[in-house]
Design a protein around this motif. Structure first.
Motif, PDB file in Angstrom:
ATOM      1  N   GLU A 228     -22.232  17.235  -4.228  1.00  0.00           N
ATOM      2  CA  GLU A 228     -22.708  16.014  -3.577  1.00  0.00           C
ATOM      3  C   GLU A 228     -21.712  14.870  -3.792  1.00  0.00           C
ATOM      4  O   GLU A 228     -21.453  14.081  -2.887  1.00  0.00           O
ATOM      5  CB  GLU A 228     -24.085  15.641  -4.143  1.00  0.00           C
ATOM      6  N   ARG A 229     -21.154  14.787  -4.993  1.00  0.00           N
ATOM      7  CA  ARG A 229     -20.191  13.721  -5.265  1.00  0.00           C
ATOM      8  C   ARG A 229     -18.919  13.910  -4.442  1.00  0.00           C
ATOM      9  O   ARG A 229     -18.304  12.931  -3.990  1.00  0.00           O
ATOM     10  CB  ARG A 229     -19.872  13.669  -6.761  1.00  0.00           C
ATOM     11  N   MET A 230     -18.534  15.159  -4.240  1.00  0.00           N
ATOM     12  CA  MET A 230     -17.368  15.427  -3.392  1.00  0.00           C
ATOM     13  C   MET A 230     -17.628  14.959  -1.965  1.00  0.00           C
ATOM     14  O   MET A 230     -16.763  14.373  -1.315  1.00  0.00           O
ATOM     15  CB  MET A 230     -17.051  16.918  -3.409  1.00  0.00           C
ATOM     16  N   LEU A 231     -18.831  15.223  -1.467  1.00  0.00           N
ATOM     17  CA  LEU A 231     -19.163  14.790  -0.105  1.00  0.00           C
ATOM     18  C   LEU A 231     -19.256  13.272  -0.016  1.00  0.00           C
ATOM     19  O   LEU A 231     -18.880  12.686   0.999  1.00  0.00           O
ATOM     20  CB  LEU A 231     -20.478  15.431   0.335  1.00  0.00           C
ATOM     21  N   ASP A 232     -19.763  12.628  -1.056  1.00  0.00           N
ATOM     22  CA  ASP A 232     -19.796  11.165  -1.067  1.00  0.00           C
ATOM     23  C   ASP A 232     -18.392  10.595  -0.928  1.00  0.00           C
ATOM     24  O   ASP A 232     -18.170   9.607  -0.219  1.00  0.00           O
ATOM     25  CB  ASP A 232     -20.437  10.655  -2.367  1.00  0.00           C
ATOM     26  N   ALA A 233     -17.433  11.232  -1.591  1.00  0.00           N
ATOM     27  CA  ALA A 233     -16.055  10.750  -1.550  1.00  0.00           C
ATOM     28  C   ALA A 233     -15.409  11.003  -0.193  1.00  0.00           C
ATOM     29  O   ALA A 233     -14.427  10.347   0.163  1.00  0.00           O
ATOM     30  CB  ALA A 233     -15.228  11.423  -2.651  1.00  0.00           C
ATOM     31  N   ALA A 234     -15.972  11.968   0.575  1.00  0.00           N
ATOM     32  CA  ALA A 234     -15.376  12.339   1.865  1.00  0.00           C
ATOM     33  C   ALA A 234     -16.237  11.902   3.045  1.00  0.00           C
ATOM     34  O   ALA A 234     -16.073  12.409   4.158  1.00  0.00           O
ATOM     35  CB  ALA A 234     -15.172  13.854   1.915  1.00  0.00           C
ATOM     36  N   GLN A 235     -17.117  10.937   2.827  1.00  0.00           N
ATOM     37  CA  GLN A 235     -18.093  10.597   3.866  1.00  0.00           C
ATOM     38  C   GLN A 235     -17.457   9.979   5.116  1.00  0.00           C
ATOM     39  O   GLN A 235     -18.093   9.945   6.173  1.00  0.00           O
ATOM     40  CB  GLN A 235     -19.156   9.659   3.303  1.00  0.00           C
TER      41      GLN A 235
END
Length: 216
Positions: A79-86
């Protein structure tokens, strides 16, 4: 001061013991399924007395939930990876999510096994997993797939089906690694095997969902 230091050491030892119990329990729950696992078996595998086990965890239900929350921490990394790639496109975010899913699934193979077992069984435990561990992430990925479909990037399959097919395809090789070793003499859990698996899922499986005029 001595009493305080002793209490700190005792607390640290207790935390390590609880972590060891959760590790053993997660492995057994993921391999045997909830019904076949016993507290006595977990205590034996962890090298502890049942009294020590019950000191940390009242019963099997509590231990199962605690072990599953450990998987939730693993998923939170994705989820944190996706937050960084939003700011990336929905398709790019899906690729990022699947790449990370593959890597954490090799590192934590219990994840795919638990999802397969509880996903087939249904019921209260699956509902708990949906609420506390899996649901938010899966619905987020489904929303990304839907956005990619609406943008004309993915073929108009049901987005939920796309997400589960990608995850099942990714976890299948990991779950069945022992079968691959015994039947084919091929070990997928090597650097080369994991790289080939990642390319298979991202370049072959995901590409099958991409619209004909797009490049996955």
């Amino acid at each position: 001061m001595a009493a305080s230091g002793s209490a700190t050491v005792s607390a640290g030892k207790g935390e390590r013991t609880a972590a060891r119990i959760r590790e053993v329990a997660l492995d057994q729950f993921s391999r045997l399924g909830f019904e076949r696992v016993t507290m006595a078996g977990i205590a034996e595998a962890a090298g502890l007395s049942q009294a020590t086990l019950h000191y940390h965890f009242q019963d099997k239900d509590q231990l199962w939930r605690s072990a599953m929350l450990g998987l939730g921490e693993v998923i939170a990394e994705e989820e944190r990876m996706l937050d960084a790639a939003q700011d990336a496109s929905p398709l790019a975010q899906l690729r990022i999510a699947m790449r990370f899913f593959l890597r954490i699934s090799w590192k934590h193979p219990a994840l795919g096994r638990v999802v397969a077992l509880e996903g087939m069984a249904g019921g209260e435990r699956l509902a708990w997993l949906d609420e506390h561990v899996l649901g938010h992430r899966n619905r987020r990925l489904s929303a990304l797939a839907r956005a990619a479909i609406e943008a004309g990037v993915l073929k108009p399959f049901p987005p939920e089906m796309i997400v589960i097919t990608l995850q099942a395809g990714a976890a299948g090789v990991i779950n069945l690694a022992p079968l691959m070793r015994d039947t084919f003499g091929f070990d997928p859990d090597t650097a080369e095997g994991r790289a080939a698996h990642e390319s298979l899922v991202l370049d072959a499986l995901l590409s099958g969902f991409v619209s004909d005029d797009q490049d996955a």
